[in-house]
Enzyme design. Structure first.
Site, short mmCIF file in Angstrom:
data_model
loop_
_atom_site.label_atom_id
_atom_site.label_comp_id
_atom_site.label_asym_id
_atom_site.label_seq_id
_atom_site.Cartn_x
_atom_site.Cartn_y
_atom_site.Cartn_z
N GLU A 150 19.68 44.66 77.83
CA GLU A 150 20.28 44.14 79.12
C GLU A 150 19.62 44.17 80.50
OE1 GLU A 150 21.94 41.77 78.18
OE2 GLU A 150 22.60 42.36 76.27
N ASP A 164 14.02 42.05 74.42
CA ASP A 164 14.05 43.04 72.86
C ASP A 164 12.77 43.92 73.10
OD1 ASP A 164 16.08 42.21 71.61
OD2 ASP A 164 15.08 40.96 70.38
#
Length: 642
Positions: free
Chosen positions: A491, A554
């Site tokens: 995030e 990611d």
């Protein structure tokens, strides 16, 4: 968002050197059974199922004596759950609650008549060929502004309409069949229902070349197309756009942000006197599909036939589960805060905040030591990182909008939900001249997910995701970093993905990069696109551009979490990568897998586990992977950005 689900072909247990995902999940994959009422199963589903069971049990207990509920907003959620679960009561209403609304659409006599009623129809939650909402200005996030959006398609994506797409053809046939059945249930004759469905599908077909692709929607900046209001109102000769906006928001704005330029340019070709009857039929059919669940169980089962065909699930959720989701969706923050306080608490909030702050520190260090950013860009990136707002577990206070919701047990479910939607719609449309609420949460506490909002520069970690396999005191630090650590850093990385990188520390679209640094970033972004683009999956090809933002998050998240794990005295690379693969464990129906490949901005879960691990040098050292092994990726092809 971390979201996502997927599938993998021919699952079998294998060696970690050849396939990390299958080595960790292969035995599970072979034995896993997708529940009849779901289109997927796996790590996320297990947590979602647990939350669902917990809250349904709690709702049943609360119903036993509602006088003991000292929170009025929670009481409304309990009453809504009870009403949605009362099949006998709803059966007596059957089709009656929706008839006046359907009559209202049917009585529209002309395009001018539709245009005159556009704003009121919008507030009352009708399906329209043009939508508007109010949200913060992406270039000036201290103020709200009007946004315009076009209609969406019946099928999930325009690729389903392509010649030779058998899935799309079958779904359209099923949709028509169910639409005819629903129309009959509300009193239409066979001839009228066939005419209405044909006209609805004809209008839907005209939208296909005009609507945006998922790839276009995935580019945040392309959704920002400001237009002076004086120019905007000239864009249709058939609809009174000025009246639509002014009647909706109560004022004449300076500008409108157009999310879909192609749609607005073609609006008069789509909606005109010649197409009016088709538009009206489309509104009837789409509205029936949208609201059928709000009536009774017979309507839910009928419209559910199409939804089962779309998802591949074998049966609908039980009425109990359906009622729970009615309550938690409509009073999401209320239910989420209740869950967070009871099952998470302030102590856990503080613990997780410390974890996030630690990960931010690791991220700051990585930015400081970055070897391709100039000092000027580094300073701006670190400033953005330091200004990031953390929202952990659940909000301290539920938004005031929920205090306006009152469930009337003497009315039907349909009427209650119609009133709730009107309250929410009017509240949103009234925000044009109100201060921006930067404290707003994107996700409620009971949601198993996490998110980054580039316009608020905040990250949200709901209480429900903070469980094993993502996080547990029973797991080692390396396992936790391979789970929740990677999620947290994922995030954070969204602040610096291809979309987030174009917003500054206040959430405004603003170029804070040097020209040279941004050129390098674009090159690295392209490498990430190329790494995934064209990978064969379920007989189709992965779209690297569609999924690039999540892949950047990611790889950045995994890299950062790995650095944090390495700083611990009990660091174990094998445990780290094993849990990283475990959290992406999933198995889905063919229908859902196909839909996600076309629409989802996340890579398929098995590829998330494998390809991102291949980008980490530590993975090769941990498992002694060499050029002879399936997981080997040449060093010059490994992508690391943050």
């Amino acid at each position: 968002m971390i979201g996502g689900s997927g599938d993998i072909q021919n699952p079998k247990e294998t060696d970690v050197k050849d396939n990390l995902y299958l080595a960790v999940n292969g035995a599970w994959q072979e034995k896993a059974v997708i529940p009849n009422d779901r289109p997927s199963t796996g790590g996320f589903y297990d947590l979602i199922k647990g939350v669902e069971e917990t809250l349904i049990s709690d709702l049943h207990e609360l119903i036993k004596d509602k006088s003991k509920i000292d929170d009025d907003e929670l009481l409304q959620a309990v009453k809504l759950y009870e009403l949605a679960n009362d099949t006998e009561k709803l059966r007596k209403y059957h089709q009656k609650p929706i008839l006046n609304d359907l009559r209202r659409i049917s009585k529209l006599s002309s395009l001018e008549n539709l245009s005159d009623n556009f704003a009121d129809l919008l507030k009352n939650d009708f399906v329209l060929p043009l939508q508007l909402d109010v949200d913060m200005d992406m270039k000036n996030t201290i103020q709200n502004v009007v946004y315009l959006t076009g209609a969406d398609l019946i099928l999930p994506d325009k690729s389903y309409y392509a010649d030779g797409n058998e899935s799309g053809q079958k779904l359209l046939e099923k949709y028509a069949q169910v639409a005819n059945h629903l129309l009959a249930m509300v009193g239409y004759s066979l001839d009228d229902s066939h005419r209405i469905v044909k006209q609805a599908l004809d209008f839907d077909k005209t939208l296909v070349p005009i609507v945006k692709t998922p790839e276009e929607w995935a580019d945040d900046i392309k959704n920002y197309n400001p237009m002076d209001f004086d120019e905007f109102i000239t864009k249709s000769k058939n609809l009174d756009l000025k009246k639509f906006v002014v009647d909706s928001v109560g004022d004449e704005p300076i500008k409108v942000i157009n999310r879909e330029p192609r749609y607005l340019e073609n609006l008069d070709k789509l909606v005109n006197p010649d197409t009016f009857e088709n538009v009206k039929s489309w509104m009837i059919v789409r509205f029936l599909f949208y609201k059928a669940n709000d009536l009774d169980e017979e309507f839910r089962q009928t419209v559910g036939e199409y939804r089962l065909a779309l998802s591949g699930a074998k049966e609908l959720l039980s009425r109990d589960k359906f009622a729970y989701h009615v309550a938690e969706r409509n009073l999401d923050q209320v239910v989420g805060t209740y869950y967070g306080k009871k099952y998470f608490g302030e102590k856990a909030k503080k613990d997780v905040r410390q974890m996030v702050e630690k990960m931010i520190s690791v991220y700051e260090e990585r930015l400081f030591n970055n070897d391709w950013l100039s000092e000027a860009t580094k300073k701006k990136a670190i400033l953005k990182l330091k200004k990031m707002v953390l929202k952990i577990g659940y909000p301290d206070q539920v938004e005031s909008i929920f205090s306006k919701i009152k469930v009337d047990e003497n009315l039907s479910l349909y009427d209650n939900l119609a009133q709730i939607n009107k309250i929410k719609n009017e509240d949103e449309l009234s925000r044009l001249h109100q201060p921006v609420d930067r404290s707003k949460w994107l996700m409620p506490g009971h949601m198993v997910n996490a998110s980054y909002d580039p316009q608020r520069n905040d990250i949200t970690f709901p209480a429900a995701i903070l469980q094993a396999p993502f996080y547990s005191l029973e797991q080692t630090s390396s396992q936790n970093f391979g789970g929740i650590g990677a999620v947290i850093a994922h995030e954070i990385s969204h602040a610096f993905d291809n979309n987030g990188a174009q917003f500054d520390e206040l959430g405004n679209i603003n170029n804070w990069w040097t020209k040279e640094d941004y050129a390098t970033f674009k090159q690295l972004t392209q490498k990430m696109i190329d790494e995934f683009d064209g990978i064969s999956y379920i007989g189709k090809k992965v779209n690297g551009t569609l999924i690039v933002s999540e892949n950047i998050a990611d790889v950045g998240g995994l890299r950062c979490a790995l650095e944090a794990a390495k700083a611990e005295v009990d660091y174990n690379a094998k445990e780290f990568f094993t849990n990283w693969a475990r959290v992406w464990r999933s198995k889905s129906t063919e229908q859902l897998t196909e839909m996600l490949l076309a629409l989802d901005v996340h890579a398929p879960d098995s590829l998330r586990a494998n390809v991102q691990a291949q980008n980490m040098d530590e993975f090769y050292d941990a498992f002694d992977v060499t050029e002879k092994d399936g997981m080997w990726l040449d060093k010059d092809k490994r992508v690391n950005i943050w």
